[in-house]
Structures are given as structure tokens and as C-alpha cells.
Design a protein around this motif. Structure first.
Motif, PDB file in Angstrom:
ATOM      1  N   LYS A 142      -1.081   1.374   4.316  1.00  0.00           N
ATOM      2  CA  LYS A 142      -2.551   1.425   4.446  1.00  0.00           C
ATOM      3  C   LYS A 142      -3.163   0.023   4.486  1.00  0.00           C
ATOM      4  CE  LYS A 142      -3.255   5.910   4.505  1.00  0.00           C
ATOM      5  NZ  LYS A 142      -2.138   6.005   5.478  1.00  0.00           N
ATOM      6  N   ASP A 143      -2.632  -0.895   3.631  1.00  0.00           N
ATOM      7  CA  ASP A 143      -3.201  -2.246   3.592  1.00  0.00           C
ATOM      8  C   ASP A 143      -2.933  -2.998   4.906  1.00  0.00           C
ATOM      9  OD1 ASP A 143      -0.468  -2.353   3.016  1.00  0.00           O
ATOM     10  OD2 ASP A 143      -0.645  -4.103   1.698  1.00  0.00           O
ATOM     11  N   VAL A 144      -1.791  -2.709   5.513  1.00  0.00           N
ATOM     12  CA  VAL A 144      -1.462  -3.352   6.783  1.00  0.00           C
ATOM     13  C   VAL A 144      -2.387  -2.826   7.881  1.00  0.00           C
ATOM     14  CG1 VAL A 144       0.326  -3.613   8.551  1.00  0.00           C
ATOM     15  CG2 VAL A 144       0.921  -3.849   6.118  1.00  0.00           C
ATOM     16  N   GLN A 145      -2.569  -1.513   7.896  1.00  0.00           N
ATOM     17  CA  GLN A 145      -3.465  -0.928   8.902  1.00  0.00           C
ATOM     18  C   GLN A 145      -4.895  -1.447   8.734  1.00  0.00           C
ATOM     19  OE1 GLN A 145      -2.747   3.314   8.556  1.00  0.00           O
ATOM     20  NE2 GLN A 145      -0.679   3.143   9.452  1.00  0.00           N
ATOM     21  N   ALA A 146      -5.292  -1.617   7.490  1.00  0.00           N
ATOM     22  CA  ALA A 146      -6.643  -2.153   7.248  1.00  0.00           C
ATOM     23  C   ALA A 146      -6.746  -3.588   7.762  1.00  0.00           C
ATOM     24  CB  ALA A 146      -6.971  -2.088   5.750  1.00  0.00           C
ATOM     25  N   ALA A 147      -5.722  -4.387   7.476  1.00  0.00           N
ATOM     26  CA  ALA A 147      -5.737  -5.780   7.929  1.00  0.00           C
ATOM     27  C   ALA A 147      -5.737  -5.859   9.457  1.00  0.00           C
ATOM     28  CB  ALA A 147      -4.531  -6.533   7.363  1.00  0.00           C
ATOM     29  N   LEU A 148      -5.014  -4.936  10.094  1.00  0.00           N
ATOM     30  CA  LEU A 148      -4.937  -4.924  11.559  1.00  0.00           C
ATOM     31  C   LEU A 148      -6.170  -4.288  12.197  1.00  0.00           C
ATOM     32  CD1 LEU A 148      -1.210  -3.782  12.147  1.00  0.00           C
ATOM     33  CD2 LEU A 148      -2.191  -5.979  12.861  1.00  0.00           C
ATOM     34  N   LYS A 149      -7.050  -3.700  11.376  1.00  0.00           N
ATOM     35  CA  LYS A 149      -8.167  -2.894  11.866  1.00  0.00           C
ATOM     36  C   LYS A 149      -7.659  -1.773  12.772  1.00  0.00           C
ATOM     37  CE  LYS A 149     -10.169  -7.029  12.422  1.00  0.00           C
ATOM     38  NZ  LYS A 149     -10.442  -7.885  13.532  1.00  0.00           N
ATOM     39  N   ALA A 150      -6.549  -1.189  12.354  1.00  0.00           N
ATOM     40  CA  ALA A 150      -5.912  -0.129  13.147  1.00  0.00           C
ATOM     41  C   ALA A 150      -6.195   1.229  12.521  1.00  0.00           C
ATOM     42  CB  ALA A 150      -4.397  -0.359  13.194  1.00  0.00           C
ATOM     43  N   ARG A 151      -6.327   2.235  13.377  1.00  0.00           N
ATOM     44  CA  ARG A 151      -6.570   3.597  12.893  1.00  0.00           C
ATOM     45  C   ARG A 151      -5.482   4.532  13.411  1.00  0.00           C
ATOM     46  NH1 ARG A 151     -11.672   1.753  14.206  1.00  0.00           N
ATOM     47  NH2 ARG A 151     -11.623   2.547  16.352  1.00  0.00           N
TER      48      ARG A 151
END
Lengths: 439, 439
Positions: free
Chosen positions: B286-295
Motif C-alpha cells: 500500500k505504501d508503495v502504491q501511495a508513493a507511486l500515486k498508483a491505483r
């Protein structure tokens, strides 16, 4: 004990056996007893090829002996074949390595028949010296031109009723049929990217590899064939080890690249690319020669392949398949294996040759072609015919398979001695259907 | 900054670009500026293949991005392509990785035309967002099914007069001509020891690889072809990575073996066999997706190849050679390379295809077939036609060449960007005549 070696619990012996009554011709051997329980383990004779290359320098110190030279010392080889057998390395024919003749004409009269006879005489006299091995299970192994030495010596043993307890022979990347084995090379180089489509075309239409090799043997290369050979060697480059096309070469000796190999698909197995040079340095040390009871006669230095021997090269073309067939008919186990990175005697035509031999002998497939395993990874592919004739590849291995894939080669050697097929540990998982590529 | 990454001096960006007016379809990108002097370095777009596999998950984190996931952290990649370029990784088509559509029908209408158009729209809008790159030297690179994406996108760019400064395209182990490329597989597997003579015979006489693949695409495998496929896959075993036949496989995930690779011919380059799994774990944090602004939209997890996409598989059979020919005629440099350990799109027929393309275009050989070098070792073979069309193999490399041979691949990438042929540093030493094997 050898200079610079670590302490070990097994015995080593070396020395000379005279192979004629006139005491003029002497074969040198290096004998390594098994690491443990040597009296219960078989005796295995090893031959390197050439013709004219050293079993001590190549087989023992580069491939599967107990030690590998490194600088001033010997490093223990974790995959030494003396873990499972008593290993006898023979320098043959006369003129190879430390073997010599007092009669210089021996060097020019060398051929397959004489070599086989000398090897047989050696063996009989060696058993007189080491009588506790006389009735031991006995195997003959080797590679390359060993494809000639081994079936021929096996035949002499079988004919002799000498009581030698021959159980099996194993030959790696063997020269068995000149045209078959050498001609595979063009296709191998092409399919592995080393030569262009145009050059492959030349091999097929203008001059093939066996023709080039034959002409070279008799120093009669035609301009047509020379052109093809030069074009191919330019494309391949001088910085490729033909005996293992995926390896790097030892940069300090680009021109002795043919036997210096580097590769490490198993991270825990580290291959020293320059070990052949290290071996030459080691075997040329005076203290090492004294410890080995080895002499240099008629030559100034020990070399991996003989510079003094003039072998009858026409013998390269003697077909060995009929000899192998007769060995198999005597009930002797025959194991033919191929290091699959070798372009000199490629796996493709060796496999075809074994297929043909099985068909000719009426041997049905008793184990179909499929992967074999060691340490849970695919170590190669294998097929067995009539439970007696084995073919196997060793994945990622050179012409000198035990050098570049020591662990896989030791597994193969164990299976060979056990008489069982190579391990297929993942067999139950193999029926997973088609692996369709996602890409 | 990404979770767990070491400190770096370059900038990274990621996010979404909508590719339709209705704002329903969004392509995700990961953009890595060059390690130094980014403003003087070219912009390079990268595509993985599939159709349906992720450029971020494969290209960036497994192959040539700045970092590789390992446990909880990211390890710096010493052979990252952002050493010489600004790298733009695009998840395409819609449905791949983090790219998504709000309209579910997008997933079933995916095909080559739509993908090329979406990619082109993406690129135009991306340049609006990053205007400093608009006039930069621009290159398109990728592999495998990128053989379709890349020439098609290049064609749209060339036709568009958009001002995009396209200089060259490079494609590794490309699918360009369905029958040509897939049928090379039988011969490749046979010549490398993975299938028997009998099975090779079946591929030649009963059902070939492209037929099997075609039937599989349309879920209509005939019993005849199914038998051949099953026999081959039994022989190959489920424990071989078809994308690099000499590598070990990541033992924890035998069935995702196709992208997990292990090999280390250069002792200083250590390849993590399980990096694809590590990447999947990392990109699902989740933290990686948040950093990537990925959904994650319409899917529960990020996967290396899309599980939701239904690509028009008939498009696989569209011939790409004419498209490539027209790109070359526009004066664009074309670089086709092959990792030579790949059995899926083998080097042999790719080389033939490039030969044929050169002949068709009347391009003479400007650099003959021969070895190229990196760090004084042979890194592969190369040939150049008309100074514009380059073919190269990468020795010891997989389908995903930069993953298994990162150093050699970076050298190739540099040469591609420079417009110069691959380095032949040992050229002066190559005229040493025939290297006749001693064996």
C-alpha cells in the motif's frame, strides 16, 4: 603428499609403468584412492583426449581430481570423483605429459592400435603392482578422443580373459564417427549465434567442418576450405572458447583459451577460469615433479597437450560405433554424455549417433528423453536404451564437463557407477501440460 | 522517493495520463530522469510485451530501472539505463499493471491499433506535462510483443508531424512475423538439447510450434498438436525457464518460473533469481502504491501480466516487417537484438528476418557479422546493414536481456543511443587465422 596440498585422509600414488620388454617406453600414472572406504569402492580409469592431451593435467587437476592448483597451493575440490571411486589417471600415449620413450621413434609411430595395446599392458602391470584392485569393479571413463581410446581398450580387455572385472564405460563429448561428430559443428555454431547465416550456408554448400578438419590433419587445406574456415573464425572471434561458447576466457592467455573456462550458473560453485595455466605452472615445479616421481624426458617442460607426439591422424577417421556395439553386446554398460555448451563435438550429432546405435542393436527405449536433476535444478537431459546404453547431456557444461559443471558431473558419475538412470526427482510434477509462454 | 530506496540524485515521477476525452481510460507511467545531466540526455520510452505485461514491473524493476526490490528494500542497480538516458516506463494497453479503464468494455476491445493510438495520445499529453522533453532526442525501446507496439507507434509518430524527435527504435527478442518467429523454437530446443530427435521430427512433420500457438490462441488445439505439445513439454520439464534455458529457476515458485532467472557468467554481476516475485510483493504494498500515486481499479492486485485484459490475439499474426521497412525508409535507426538463451523467440530466425529485411531494402552490409565486446569479453555478435539497420545478439542473455546480462545490455543500449556500431575492441587481434581445436 603433494606440495601445497591441504591435509587429506586418502592415499595418492604416482609413477611409471614400463610397457615394453625392452624397458624403453614408460607410461606415467597418478592414482588417487577414494576419500573413504577405498576398499569397497570401484576402480575407475580416466583418459583425456587429444590425441595427445594429458589425463593428469586435464582430468585430475582441471576436472575431477581431489585438488586444483591456485598460486602456490592446491585447493580441495568439493566435487572430486574420488568421493565415490578410486581414480586412476593415465598419461597416454607415450609422449604425453610425463610419459616418455627412450626410443624417439615411438613418438612418430603412435596410433590407435599401439595406444590400446600399451594401455592394456599398462593396466595388467599396474594390477600386479596394486593386486588388491585386481578383482575390483572396474570402469573406464574419459572424454573427447577418449571416444577412440576407451572402446578399443575395453575390447582388448573383453577379448583377453584377463580377469579384469570391466563393468562399464563412460565417454563425454566423444569423437566416435569423424564426419558425424565434426559436421555437427557448423549447425551448432549457427544455432547458437556464433556464425552468420551466410557462413552457415558456406559450410553446407562449399566446405564442411569435417572436410576442413581432414584437410588440416594432412596439411592440405584447399583455398576454398581455407576461405570458409577463415570467415568462420573471424566471425567467431579469437576470444571465444570453442569448448564452452558461453564462458568468458582467461584474459591473461587469450591464445590458450581453448581450455580455460569460466562460468558459474550455480552460485555456490566457483570456477577458476585460469586453472589450466595454474596447472601447467604447478606441474612444471621441480618440487612437484619430485613429489610425483615424474621425469621430463625429451621435452623441456610439461604441457597439457604433447608437443613431441606425432599421432597417426588418419586414425581419427576409424569408426568407433561398431566397436561400441560389440562392447554393449558383451553386456558392458555404456554411458555417452555431452556437455551442452561445447561446439567442438556438439550434443546434437552425438545424440543422433546414440539413437542410431540403439536402433541398430534393437534396444528399445527404457527411459524416455527427459530432464534429470541435481539439487532440485535441471542438470541436463537423458535417455536410456535397453537399460544398458545411456545418453545424457549436462546443462551448462563444456567439452570438459566436470570442469565447468562439477556438481552435475559428479551426480552423473555416481549414477553411472550405480548402474541406475540419472535422478528424475521432479518426475511426478512434470505432467503439468503445455507451458505456453507468456511474453 | 520510493519506500525502502537508497538516496539518489535524480528525480522520479509517476502517475496517470487520460487517453480519451471522456476521461475513462488512464495509462500509468513511471518516469526516471537520468542520473546526471538529465537535460542533455535523450528520452527513451520502454515497452514490455505480452501482449499484456507490465513495463513498470518487468522493465523497470526486473530489467533496467534504477532499483531492484529485495525483501523490504530497493537495491541500486549498477547497470540502470538511466545512467545514459531519461527512462519512461509505460503500462500499456489499458488493463496492464496500474493502467485502467472505468469502462469495462475497454478490456475486451484491446488490439494493436487501439494500443498504438492510446500510446500516441499518451505521449502527446505526456509531453504537455513535461514540455522540457518535447524536443529532446527520442527513442522507443522494448522487447517481445514490443515488436508490435514499437513499429506501430513509430509509424504514428512519423505520420503525425507532431514534432516528436524520433531518432531510433530498439527491440529485443521481438515478435515480428508469427510463423517465422515461433517456428524457430522447435529447432532451437533441439539444437540446445531440450527435446529429443523424435520430438523434433514431430515438430517438422506433425505439428509445428506456430500452429500450436495459433490453435492455443483460439482455444482450438487439435489432438494431434496437443500430443506434440505435451510430449515436448514433458521432455523439457516444468523446471526449465523457456526464456533462458541455461538458468536455474526460483525454487519457491516453480510455476512462475518463466520470468525468474538466475545466472552469473560475470562474477561481479549477481542476478537475483526471484526478483520478479520480489517485485510483485513490492508493487502490491500500500505504501508503495501511495508513493507511486498508483491505483488498483477493477483488479485486486498488481500482477506482472494482466489477468483482466482480453487482447485481440489475431493481431499477433499481423506482419511487422513491412512496418519496420517503412520506419527504416523514414531514416529512423532500427536496432534488433536477441538474448541468445531464449527459446521463445530464438535468435536464429530473428537474424534471418533481419537479413531478409536488409535484402528487401537493398541495404548492403556495412559491418560484417562478428563478435562485439564489453569489458574485454565477447558480449555477443552483431551485423549492420546500410549503417541504419543493426542486428545483435547478447551472449548468455535471456528473453529479458537486461535482466540476465545487465552489463552487456547497458553497453548495447549506449551504442544504440550513440548511433555507432557495437564496440569491437579486439578487432585488430581477430585475424589470427583458424582456431583448430585441440581436444
Amino acid at each position: 603428499n603433494l606440495p601445497g596440498q591441504p591435509p587429506v585422509n586418502f592415499k595418492q600414488f604416482s609413477g611409471y609403468i614400463p610397457v615394453d620388454d625392452a624397458q624403453q617406453r614408460f607410461l606415467f600414472y597418478y592414482f588417487v584412492e577414494a576419500e573413504s572406504d577405498s576398499s569397497s569402492k570401484p576402480l575407475v580409469l580416466w583418459f583425456n583426449g587429444g590425441p595427445g592431451c594429458s589425463s593428469v593435467g586435464e582430468g585430475a587437476f582441471v576436472e575431477h581430481g581431489p585438488f586444483k592448483p591456485k598460486g602456490d597451493v592446491l585447493i580441495k575440490n568439493d566435487y572430486s570423483w574420488n568421493k565415490v571411486a578410486n581414480m586412476l589417471y593415465l598419461e597416454t600415449p607415450i609422449g604425453v605429459g610425463f610419459s616418455y620413450s627412450l626410443d624417439m621413434s615411438s613418438y612418430t609411430s603412435a596410433n590407435d592400435d599401439l595406444t590400446a595395446r600399451d594401455n592394456f599392458v599398462f593396466l595388467q602391470k599396474w594390477f600386479e603392482k596394486y593386486p588388491e584392485y585386481k578383482n575390483r569393479d572396474f570402469y573406464i571413463t574419459g572424454e573427447s578422443y577418449g571416444g577412440h581410446y576407451i572402446p578399443q581398450l575395453a575390447t582388448l580387455i573383453l577379448k583377453s580373459k584377463s580377469g579384469i572385472n570391466l563393468k562399464g564405460i563412460a565417454i563425454g563429448n566423444p569423437l566416435l564417427e569423424f564426419d558425424n561428430d565434426f559436421n555437427a559443428r557448423g549447425q551448432y555454431l549457427w544455432s547458437h549465434g556464433l556464425i552468420s547465416d551466410d557462413t552457415y550456408d558456406l559450410f553446407n554448400k562449399v566446405c564442411n567442418y569435417s572436410t576442413i578438419r581432414r584437410q588440416d590433419n594432412f596439411e592440405a587445406i584447399t583455398p576454398k576450405c581455407a576461405d570458409v574456415a577463415v570467415q568462420a573464425s573471424k566471425e567467431i572471434s579469437a576470444f571465444i572458447n570453442s569448448y564452452d561458447i558461453t564462458l568468458d576466457v582467461c584474459l591473461s592467455t587469450v591464445f590458450s583459451q581453448s581450455q580455460v573456462l569460466d562460468r558459474n550458473p550455480n552460485p555456490e560453485v566457483k570456477v577458476d577460469v585460469c586453472v589450466e595455466e595454474e596447472t601447467a605452472k604447478y606441474l612444471n615445479r621441480k618440487d612437484v615433479q619430485a613429489a610425483l616421481k615424474a621425469r621430463l624426458v625429451n621435452v623441456n617442460e610439461w604441457t597439457p597437450c604433447s608437443s613431441i607426439l606425432q599421432y597417426q591422424l588418419a586414425d581419427m577417421e576409424q569408426p568407433m560405433t561398431p566397436v561400441l556395439a560389440s562392447v554393449i553386446k558383451s553386456g558392458i554398460r555404456v554411458f555417452i554424455y555431452s556437455g551442452d555448451q561445447d561446439s567442438v563435438i556438439p550434443l546434437t550429432n552425438t545424440r543422433l549417433l546414440v539413437n542410431g546405435l540403439a536402433k541398430q542393436l534393437g534396444l528399445a527405449t527404457t527411459l524416455p528423453y527427459g530432464a534429470w536433476f541435481t539439487h532440485k535444478q535441471v542438470a541436463g537431459w537423458t535417455q536410456v536404451y535397453g537399460d544398458v546404453l545411456h545418453f545424457a547431456t549436462i546443462r551448462g557444461a563444456s567439452h570438459e564437463a566436470p570442469y565447468t559443471q562439477p556438481r552435475r558431473s559428479l551426480t552423473l558419475f555416481k549414477a553411472f557407477l550405480s548402474g541406475k538412470p540419472l535422478p528424475r526427482i521432479h518426475e511426478e510434477d512434470q505432467n503439468t501440460g503445455i507451458v505456453i509462454p507468456i511474453f
